[in-house]
Design an enzyme around this catalytic site. Structure first.
Site, PDB file in Angstrom:
ATOM      1  N   LYS A  18      -4.590   1.201   9.899  1.00 17.25           N
ATOM      2  CA  LYS A  18      -5.277   2.216  10.708  1.00 17.25           C
ATOM      3  C   LYS A  18      -6.384   2.878   9.900  1.00 17.25           C
ATOM      4  O   LYS A  18      -7.492   3.095  10.409  1.00 17.25           O
ATOM      5  CB  LYS A  18      -4.272   3.257  11.193  1.00 17.25           C
ATOM      6  CG  LYS A  18      -3.230   2.713  12.156  1.00 17.25           C
ATOM      7  CD  LYS A  18      -2.049   3.657  12.299  1.00 17.25           C
ATOM      8  CE  LYS A  18      -0.897   2.970  13.026  1.00 17.25           C
ATOM      9  NZ  LYS A  18       0.355   3.720  12.949  1.00 17.25           N
TER      10      LYS A  18
ATOM     11  N   LYS B 223       7.918   4.864  -1.377  1.00 17.99           N
ATOM     12  CA  LYS B 223       6.518   5.051  -0.976  1.00 17.99           C
ATOM     13  C   LYS B 223       5.755   5.888  -2.002  1.00 17.99           C
ATOM     14  O   LYS B 223       4.540   5.974  -1.962  1.00 17.99           O
ATOM     15  CB  LYS B 223       6.456   5.682   0.418  1.00 17.99           C
ATOM     16  CG  LYS B 223       6.997   4.751   1.509  1.00 17.99           C
ATOM     17  CD  LYS B 223       6.955   5.404   2.870  1.00 17.99           C
ATOM     18  CE  LYS B 223       7.586   4.531   3.957  1.00 17.99           C
ATOM     19  NZ  LYS B 223       6.768   3.351   4.293  1.00 17.99           N
TER      20      LYS B 223
ATOM     21  N   HIS C 193      12.207  -6.150   8.707  1.00 15.23           N
ATOM     22  CA  HIS C 193      11.168  -5.178   8.341  1.00 15.23           C
ATOM     23  C   HIS C 193      11.413  -4.506   6.997  1.00 15.23           C
ATOM     24  O   HIS C 193      10.740  -3.514   6.699  1.00 15.23           O
ATOM     25  CB  HIS C 193      11.064  -4.090   9.408  1.00 15.23           C
ATOM     26  CG  HIS C 193      10.395  -4.518  10.671  1.00 15.23           C
ATOM     27  ND1 HIS C 193       9.027  -4.563  10.823  1.00 15.23           N
ATOM     28  CD2 HIS C 193      10.919  -4.932  11.857  1.00 15.23           C
ATOM     29  CE1 HIS C 193       8.738  -4.977  12.047  1.00 15.23           C
ATOM     30  NE2 HIS C 193       9.862  -5.201  12.689  1.00 15.23           N
TER      31      HIS C 193
ATOM     32  N   LYS D 297       2.991   9.393   5.856  1.00 20.82           N
ATOM     33  CA  LYS D 297       3.989   8.393   6.227  1.00 20.82           C
ATOM     34  C   LYS D 297       5.366   8.998   5.995  1.00 20.82           C
ATOM     35  O   LYS D 297       5.471  10.123   5.498  1.00 20.82           O
ATOM     36  CB  LYS D 297       3.829   7.124   5.389  1.00 20.82           C
ATOM     37  CG  LYS D 297       3.822   7.361   3.881  1.00 20.82           C
ATOM     38  CD  LYS D 297       3.516   6.077   3.125  1.00 20.82           C
ATOM     39  CE  LYS D 297       2.035   5.740   3.215  1.00 20.82           C
ATOM     40  NZ  LYS D 297       1.781   4.363   3.529  1.00 20.82           N
ATOM     41  N   ARG D 298       6.390   8.287   6.362  1.00 22.05           N
ATOM     42  CA  ARG D 298       7.751   8.744   6.097  1.00 22.05           C
ATOM     43  C   ARG D 298       7.917   9.041   4.609  1.00 22.05           C
ATOM     44  O   ARG D 298       7.417   8.307   3.768  1.00 22.05           O
ATOM     45  CB  ARG D 298       8.728   7.652   6.545  1.00 22.05           C
ATOM     46  CG  ARG D 298      10.187   7.970   6.381  1.00 22.05           C
ATOM     47  CD  ARG D 298      11.027   6.975   7.199  1.00 22.05           C
ATOM     48  NE  ARG D 298      10.591   5.610   6.979  1.00 22.05           N
ATOM     49  CZ  ARG D 298      11.142   4.773   6.102  1.00 22.05           C
ATOM     50  NH1 ARG D 298      12.133   5.197   5.341  1.00 22.05           N
ATOM     51  NH2 ARG D 298      10.714   3.535   5.981  1.00 22.05           N
TER      52      ARG D 298
ATOM     53  N   THR E 100       1.627  -0.232   8.233  1.00 19.09           N
ATOM     54  CA  THR E 100       0.613  -0.303   9.292  1.00 19.09           C
ATOM     55  C   THR E 100      -0.349   0.867   9.203  1.00 19.09           C
ATOM     56  O   THR E 100      -1.471   0.776   9.701  1.00 19.09           O
ATOM     57  CB  THR E 100       1.260  -0.332  10.693  1.00 19.09           C
ATOM     58  OG1 THR E 100       2.204   0.747  10.807  1.00 19.09           O
ATOM     59  CG2 THR E 100       1.984  -1.649  10.917  1.00 19.09           C
TER      60      THR E 100
END
Length: 833
Positions: free
Chosen positions: A680, A574, A377, A568-569, A676
């Site tokens: 969504k 990111k 992952h 998100k985290r 993911t």
């Protein structure tokens, strides 16, 4: 794997107990709810400020799940079905009640039953805590996988840890993240069933020695260990209205003896309970802080505890049903390792097969390599866990011996393929000899598995061509791609009832189990009535999100604003930082009188930073301080709002993803494995702004480039510019960027804490910045201007929104699970009457 699982029980002995299922109507549910509320929980008055009404409803619902749970396991026993076992350190389940009601088709009946008591279903559901069993995308993906497996009737059991405390609850103090314990089990967890009779013993420490067995064979034994008990707790995982209920088995650690009574009686109270406390620490908290050696060691203990307990459980279940002979075991089992965390299962299965079940090396290795499958992952090398050899030897000496032997035999294979290539041998060795010797767990997973998959097309390609290139050259047939998805039942049908109704009225309800049917929405794009209904549902969801934001932060949002969301985290790759730089750019434009033509925008950022991740926590502080300054400036009223949403979790996401207009998926290309959250948001009609990273590539291919806002350098371009990367020159050559940096460095956003943002501001100005934030600033700003142009044209935006939902069919975990099953698991679906 059988929920009932007692040696003396069998399908034939149980069928007479279940002549018919409990009724699902409101009267039956009300009767059972009342029974549990008064007789089991001992409550006399109706109250909604305690968890007892929720617990009573759960027990009534669980009774109905239990019937189907037993039926499913009886059917699997009867058929002798091949099974897959999903080993994961995380299962981010969220709230379970609404999902169970939705799956059983008794939402309305439950609501009616509660209304008879003068209570709304939403009030009762709000009493449920999010289960603290995961952190971010990895755990939520595992939960979606379980949902889809049950809905598809695939016999898959999840194995995880029953953490007493979740990662943490986040609250903000002066813009800083503060971590509070997450005692999610405080009010009990009525979904679980403790299976004390299936406890397993897990070994740590000790030493190994050689003995001669009764048949005169020399073998290794692991002695003088400090043992811990693994107690299983089972949670039902219902399929969608198909009668199938699968199992999530969670292991809790307990001491083999409660305490040393002799020491206790002698007054040595601390020493008496020391072993008990040490044992229970294993499942105490999700993700202990690995910045310390003790936290690092605890993480290894957790991983081995999960692997050993789960594998022992599976082998014991086989022997209960088939006797001591393991012939045929491999034909009936597949173990899917969810990321590198459970990789120690490769060595542990070898230990169990050899040391406990008496197999020779070759036979044990054949079973191991034909049953283990590994999902990777991450593309971040630092996330591929390695463990110091010294720590491994101290905690798991027998496992280290097995790993050494696996490595020796593997390197023989490599040297035959590439004679004399010592550099390759060093690169591929399971033991990293550079500096502190360590065990490379990802390599162990690859060598011990028959399948290795990435989770998006780009990610899988980069694994083959980069991170695992040597292994892909040796075993190209092992490597494959399984693009992630999300379950549309939770992430559209259940969490977005307004849009659910609009879609179902247009194309029927078949999409709930066949998401590809959403493609039929393309035919509705020009339908005025449908478009109006679509817009109306989206405005209702934006109002719900605005109310949530106001309740959690005190900031009021106008639903006519562009809701620009990144949740998100918190991690540097990111690039929440890039989002903040854009917010400062917009603020600068407004302050210098260039903001009249800006689309009013609400930038919503949420997520947690790992407690030991200093830079991520500094980014949260920057977001919070920028938000406070912007929101407090009268010049931004009605034009710009910035929000840091605290304590982001699954339940919050259910409201956030339905109300977002713009989905920020802006990671540095080549860093995000899949994502993911992007799926969504897309599924609920948000439009994506993003880089060509992870599953963004496939999302853009599906929806078309005209319905996706692309920016940023590609993987290949980053590799080309990195050697001469000069962010200072980029900033100097871009007036907008220079103004943003000047404003940040002036201390305008930290007037009462001078210098608090210096490290963050300096990070993207360094030539060695691995996230290339400065390189993508101009592209991001330009893409955001394209977003504004599209959003001004409400008709165009509505079309883009509809098409994003219509094109999301590929991103269901139902499709992902079919792919896993077709290529890896080879299970036969169970069909219940």
């Amino acid at each position: 794997m059988n929920v009932l699982n007692e040696p003396e029980s069998g399908p034939g002995k149980l069928e007479f107990l279940q002549k018919s299922h409990l009724a699902m109507d409101a009267d039956a549910l009300l009767s059972d709810l009342s029974h549990y509320y008064t007789r089991m929980l001992g409550r006399r008055t109706l109250r909604t400020d305690t968890p007892f009404l929720y617990q009573a409803l759960v027990h009534a619902v669980r009774d109905r799940l239990m019937e189907r749970w037993n039926d499913t396991n009886i059917e699997l026993e009867r058929e002798g079905a091949r099974r897959a076992c999903y080993l994961s350190m995380e299962f981010l389940m969220g709230r379970l009640l609404h999902n169970a009601l939705f799956s059983l088709d008794c939402v309305n009946a439950s609501d009616e039953a509660l209304q008879a008591l003068g209570v709304e279903l939403g009030q009762v559901e709000a009493a449920e805590q999010d289960a603290g069993l995961g952190n971010g995308g990895l755990g939520r993906l595992a939960a979606c996988f379980l949902d889809s497996c049950a809905t598809l009737g695939l016999p898959v059991i999840g194995y995880g840890l029953r953490y007493q405390y979740g990662m943490f609850r986040q609250h903000m103090e002066n813009g800083y993240q503060v971590e509070d314990p997450d005692p999610w089990l405080r009010d009990g967890f009525p979904w679980e069933i403790e299976r004390i009779e299936l406890a397993r013993t897990i070994r740590f420490g000790g030493r190994t020695t050689s003995v001669t067995d009764a048949e005169g064979r020399r073998r290794r034994v692991w002695v003088e260990t400090r043992d811990v008990l693994a107690i299983p707790y089972d949670v039902p995982i219902p399929g969608y209205r198909n009668g199938v209920v699968n199992t999530l088995r969670l292991w809790s650690a307990e001491a083999t003896n409660e305490f040393d009574l002799e020491e206790f009686n002698a007054g040595s109270y601390t020493e008496a309970v020391e072993a008990k406390n040490a044992a229970e620490n294993i499942s105490m908290v999700l993700y202990p802080n690995t910045a310390t050696e003790s936290g690092h060691e605890l993480r290894l203990r957790q991983q081995y505890f999960l692997a050993s307990a789960s594998l022992q459980d599976i082998l014991a279940d086989w022997q209960r049903r088939h006797g001591p002979d393991l012939e045929g075991f491999a034909d009936k089992h597949c173990f899917q390792l969810n990321d590198t965390h459970p990789a120690v299962a490769v060595a542990e299965l070898m230990r169990l097969l050899m040391d406990v079940h008496g197999m020779g090396w070759n036979e044990a290795w054949e079973i191991t390599r034909s049953t283990m499958a590994y999902t990777n992952h991450t593309l971040l090398p630092e996330a591929l866990e390695t463990w110091p050899v010294a720590m491994f030897e101290r905690l798991l000496p027998r496992l280290l011996e097995i790993i050494y032997e696996i490595n020796a035999r593997f390197l023989d294979e490599v040297s035959i393929r590439w004679p004399g290539d010592n550099a390759r041998l060093a690169r591929m060795s399971l033991i990293d000899e550079n500096g502190q010797r360590s065990v490379r767990m990802a390599y162990l997973a690859i060598v011990g598995s028959f399948s290795v998959n990435g989770v998006a097309a780009l990610h899988s390609r980069l694994l083959r061509e980069g991170l695992f290139r040597d292994f892909a050259e040796l075993w190209p047939e092992k490597f494959n791609n399984k693009t992630n998805g999300v379950t549309q039942r939770r992430w559209l049908a259940a969490c977005n009832p307004e849009l659910n109704a609009v879609i179902t009225d247009a194309i029927g309800e078949g999409w709930v189990t066949d998401l590809e049917q959403l493609d039929r929405l393309r035919q509705q794009v020009e339908n005025t009535a449908f478009r109006d209904a679509w817009q109306s549902s989206r405005q209702a969801n934006k109002a719900r999100l605005a109310a949530l934001v106001q309740s959690r932060t005190g900031v009021t949002l106008d639903t006519q604003m562009l809701f620009d969301v990144q949740v998100k985290r918190i991690h540097e790759y990111k690039r929440q930082l890039l989002n903040v730089l854009h917010a400062v750019h917009l603020y600068d434009r407004i302050r210098r009188g260039d903001g009249d033509d800006l689309v009013p925008r609400a930038i919503i950022i949420g997520g947690k930073a790992a407690p030991g991740y200093v830079m991520a926590k500094a980014i949260i502080k920057l977001v919070s301080d920028v938000a406070q300054t912007i929101n407090g400036d009268p010049a931004t009223a009605g034009k710009l709002r910035v929000i840091f949403y605290p304590d982001y979790n699954v339940t919050a996401m259910e409201a956030i993803c339905t109300g977002a207009d713009l989905s920020e998926q802006i990671s540095t290309a080549g860093k995000e494995a899949s994502g993911t959250g992007n799926m969504k948001f897309m599924m609920n009609g948000a439009v994506t702004i993003g880089t060509l990273d992870g599953a963004n590539v496939e999302i853009r291919d599906a929806v078309g480039k005209e319905n996706f806002f692309l920016f940023g350098h590609t993987v290949e371009e980053i590799a080309e510019i990195r050697p001469a990367y000069d962010p200072a020159a980029i900033i100097a050559g871009d007036e907008d960027f220079r103004r943003v940096v000047d404003l940040l460095q002036s201390g305008h956003f930290c007037r009462h804490e001078p210098g608090v943002h210096d490290a963050v501001v300096a990070s993207f100005q360094q030539p060695g910045d691995p996230w290339m934030t400065a390189a993508d600033f101009r592209g991001f700003v330009d893409a955001q201007q394209a977003v504004e142009a599209a959003f001004r044209d409400s008709g165009r935006w509505t079309t883009m929104s509809i098409l994003n939902t219509a094109c999301s069919g590929r991103f269901s975990t139902d499709r992902t699970m079919r792919d896993y099953n077709d290529d890896i698991w080879r299970l036969e679906p169970v069909k219940m009457a």
